[in-house]
Motif scaffolding. Structure first.
Motif, PDB file in Angstrom:
ATOM      1  N   PRO A   7      -2.230  -5.699  57.923  1.00  0.00           N
ATOM      2  CA  PRO A   7      -3.576  -5.212  58.236  1.00  0.00           C
ATOM      3  C   PRO A   7      -3.631  -4.282  59.453  1.00  0.00           C
ATOM      4  N   GLU A  12      -8.872   1.474  61.707  1.00  0.00           N
ATOM      5  CA  GLU A  12     -10.208   1.945  61.323  1.00  0.00           C
ATOM      6  C   GLU A  12     -10.247   3.469  61.360  1.00  0.00           C
ATOM      7  N   ARG A  29      -9.129   3.011  55.610  1.00  0.00           N
ATOM      8  CA  ARG A  29      -9.980   1.954  56.162  1.00  0.00           C
ATOM      9  C   ARG A  29     -11.235   2.613  56.724  1.00  0.00           C
ATOM     10  N   ARG A  30     -12.380   2.162  56.214  1.00  0.00           N
ATOM     11  CA  ARG A  30     -13.659   2.692  56.694  1.00  0.00           C
ATOM     12  C   ARG A  30     -14.654   1.555  56.804  1.00  0.00           C
ATOM     13  N   GLN A  33     -13.486  -1.911  55.850  1.00  0.00           N
ATOM     14  CA  GLN A  33     -13.046  -2.183  54.480  1.00  0.00           C
ATOM     15  C   GLN A  33     -11.951  -1.201  54.078  1.00  0.00           C
ATOM     16  N   VAL A  34     -10.961  -1.710  53.327  1.00  0.00           N
ATOM     17  CA  VAL A  34      -9.879  -0.853  52.842  1.00  0.00           C
ATOM     18  C   VAL A  34     -10.189  -0.412  51.414  1.00  0.00           C
ATOM     19  N   GLU A  96      -7.627  -7.753  51.241  1.00  0.00           N
ATOM     20  CA  GLU A  96      -6.941  -7.876  52.522  1.00  0.00           C
ATOM     21  C   GLU A  96      -7.042  -9.313  53.002  1.00  0.00           C
ATOM     22  N   ILE A 101      -2.413  -6.020  53.293  1.00  0.00           N
ATOM     23  CA  ILE A 101      -3.328  -5.285  52.415  1.00  0.00           C
ATOM     24  C   ILE A 101      -2.633  -5.233  51.070  1.00  0.00           C
TER      25      ILE A 101
END
Length: 105
Positions: A7, A12, A29-30, A33-34, A96, A101
């Motif tokens: 992770p 981010e 990653r945004r 959330q991936v 994740e 991930i």
């Protein structure tokens, strides 16, 4: 499930490419959330990045195809500008946990 990375190896606002068992993939990653996709533009069928792990536009808010500039929403892969407008990137089921991930190809 296939483990992409730990992770903490996808920060981010960052994107990263992966080549696993001949699958060319990308993850972004945004907002914590991936999102994961097959790394292939629907217009030409070619990889999206212009440099290693560089999939995002200058604002960091859209995935961008380096070849012709098509722009895709990070959350669902929909093309919102460019020659493949209305088409989508191939989304992968992604989860994740503390160990990594993971994607389901």
């Amino acid at each position: 499930m296939i483990r992409l990375c730990a992770p903490n190896e996808l920060a981010e606002g960052q994107s990263r490419g992966f080549l696993i068992d001949q699958l060319n993939l990308l993850a972004v990653r945004r907002n914590g959330q991936v999102h994961a996709y097959v790394n292939r533009c629907p217009h030409r069928g070619i990889p999206l990045e212009w440099q290693k792990d560089r999939f995002l536009d200058d604002s960091g808010s859209l995935i961008q195809c380096a070849t012709h500039g098509a722009l895709f929403l990070i959350e669902n892969g929909e093309c919102v500008a460019g020659p493949c407008a209305g088409q989508t990137l191939q989304m992968l089921v992604c989860r994740e946990d503390a160990d990594g991930i993971w994607i389901d190809p």
